[in-house]
Design an enzyme around this catalytic site. Structure first.
Site, PDB file in Angstrom:
ATOM      1  N   LYS A 164       0.824  -1.212   0.000  1.00 56.15           N
ATOM      2  CA  LYS A 164       0.000   0.000   0.000  1.00 56.15           C
ATOM      3  C   LYS A 164       0.854   1.255   0.000  1.00 56.15           C
ATOM      4  CE  LYS A 164      -0.650   0.097   5.043  1.00 56.15           C
ATOM      5  NZ  LYS A 164      -1.660   0.042   6.135  1.00 56.15           N
ATOM      6  N   ARG A 165       2.121   1.150   0.380  1.00 61.21           N
ATOM      7  CA  ARG A 165       3.012   2.315   0.361  1.00 61.21           C
ATOM      8  C   ARG A 165       3.516   2.626  -1.049  1.00 61.21           C
ATOM      9  NH1 ARG A 165       4.268  -0.739   4.795  1.00 61.21           N
ATOM     10  NH2 ARG A 165       4.024   0.266   6.836  1.00 61.21           N
TER      11      ARG A 165
END
Length: 455
Positions: free
Chosen positions: A233-234
């Site tokens: 998700k980063r």
């Protein structure tokens, strides 16, 4: 009866990998006439936010997993099972299968001389009455996890430390809570990501210790990006909600996610859920990592959009239309636009020129189109537009004539006209657009483009 469970933790967004796992569980439960149990892992106080839980339920409903089906059970919440968790810890202590431990990480390092070595069993026979609780693992042999996807996986017991199952305040750790919840809810199959395979080793020991037979295990392959790195998700676009907001269709997303590690065979990929679900088999899931190809997902979505009945397309695209836009005008070009968008959010860029007083000009498109004989093309077409019949064939023939006067085929001749009228080099068919814009508005835009071109 088969009972599968999907147990997400609230994180503020719903990962596409979690959606894939949920769909595989849903397919297994549906085809067997079993039950899909939704259990929210809400014991982490920092993540226990109602809106995050609602986000999970909403995301699942979007991909077709909801309480509208008799297969669905829940949502249940792990925190509600805390009494059973504590009872299980007490039972394991009473049976001599667990013990209290007061060792700190620092004291363990002092004894072993290394920060990398696992727990050494120091408190096994000290007879403590308080502290964290550790499960007593076998010293010899192997623990076997028979996995439907990965086959027989063996874990040497001498490499497994006595792991903690409860903190010193009595609260359970995930590994115990998960096993207890599954036993309590009669879960028969555990289908989850491969990152939990290590937990399966421990739960394979916990289930018999708690008087139950372990479930059927299936650990799904990791999903990776184009660099073959695990989706993060980063770094990657992984939130299911972001795809929904961008205008991906739920049925296209479901179809695509089901193909991440599995396929229906017969070289088919585009397939509705009703046909795909009966064919699904966990045994046929590939253990190799699955590549999440957003370009392919986009292509899938475009196919699904084009297959919609026109009235359904208009209904689906409505949230992306400006409230001030005249719907009757949009209806005239809806079917044309339907063939040109891959995601619903692209609709605005395709039709906004019809509703604006003047088009939004893409500067790169302007610079590319407004060169060479562009001024002469615009001037010649403006002159013909005053008398030409306003039907597509006549409008096209008129521009072909202008282009021929300057040695240009239609494709080259229409570039400056398209940019003058729509502001872009690509979009809806040009002559249908002119027909909808009308003679007066089209002429005004050609004059404005000429004035801008002449500076």
């Amino acid at each position: 009866m088969i009972r599968v469970r999907f147990a997400p933790s609230p994180t503020g967004m719903f990962h596409v990998g979690g959606a894939r796992t949920a769909l595989f569980n849903w397919a297994l439960a549906q085809q067997a006439g079993g039950r899909f149990v939704l259990r929210v892992e809400d014991t982490d106080a920092t993540r226990n936010r109602p809106e995050w839980t609602e986000g999970i339920i909403s995301a699942l409903a979007w991909i077709g997993i909801s309480d509208e089906s008799p297969v669905f059970e829940g949502p249940f919440f792990q925190s509600a099972f805390e009494p059973q968790h504590r009872e299980a810890v007490a039972k394991l202590l009473a049976d001599g299968k667990a013990y209290y431990c007061d060792c700190t990480r620092e004291r363990l390092q002092e004894r072993t001389g290394s920060e990398h070595k696992g727990y050494d069993g120091f408190c096994r026979d000290r007879g403590l009455t308080g502290g964290a609780v550790r499960f007593r693992t076998p010293d010899e042999g192997v623990t076997v996890v028979d996995d439907l996807i990965r086959g027989r996986v063996e874990f040497p017991n001498d490499a497994q430390e006595d792991f903690v199952i409860a903190r010193s305040d009595g609260s359970p750790l995930y590994v115990l809570a998960n096993a207890v919840d599954d036993i309590t809810q009669g879960v028969t199959h555990v289908v989850r990501g491969e990152e939990h395979l290590g937990n399966a080793q421990r739960q394979e020991l916990l289930w018999p210790a708690l008087g139950a037979n372990p479930p059927v295990w299936a650990h799904l392959p990791v999903i990776v990006n184009e660099q073959r790195k695990k989706l993060s998700k980063r770094r990657d676009k992984v939130a299911l909600e972001s795809y929904r907001e961008e205008g991906y269709l739920a049925e296209a997303m479901v179809n695509y996610l089901m193909l991440l590690g599995w396929g229906p065979g017969e070289d088919r990929e585009i397939m509705p859920w009703s046909e795909m679900m009966p064919l699904f088999k966990l045994e046929n899931v590939n253990s190799a990592s699955a590549f999440f190809d957003e370009k392919k997902l986009r292509a899938f979505n475009g196919e699904y959009i084009r297959a919609l009945p026109p009235d359904e397309f208009v209904k689906r695209v409505e949230p992306w239309l400006d409230p001030s836009w005249d719907r009757a005008t949009f209806a005239k070009v809806a079917e044309l636009a339907q063939t040109r968008v891959a995601v619903l959010s692209e609709i605005s860029a395709n039709v906004d020129f019809l509703f604006l007083d003047e088009p939004f000009f893409d500067q790169a498109a302007w610079d590319k189109a407004m060169k060479g004989p562009a001024e002469e093309i615009l001037t010649g077409y403006l002159a013909r537009l005053e008398t030409v019949s306003m039907d597509t064939d006549s409008l096209k023939a008129a521009l072909e004539e202008v282009g021929a006067e300057h040695g240009l085929k239609l494709g080259k001749a229409q570039a400056p006209v398209r940019v003058a009228l729509t502001g872009r080099t690509v979009g809806l068919p040009l002559f249908e657009s002119i027909e909808v814009l009308g003679r007066e508005r089209s002429a005004d835009r050609l004059r404005a483009a000429l004035a801008r071109l002449r500076g």
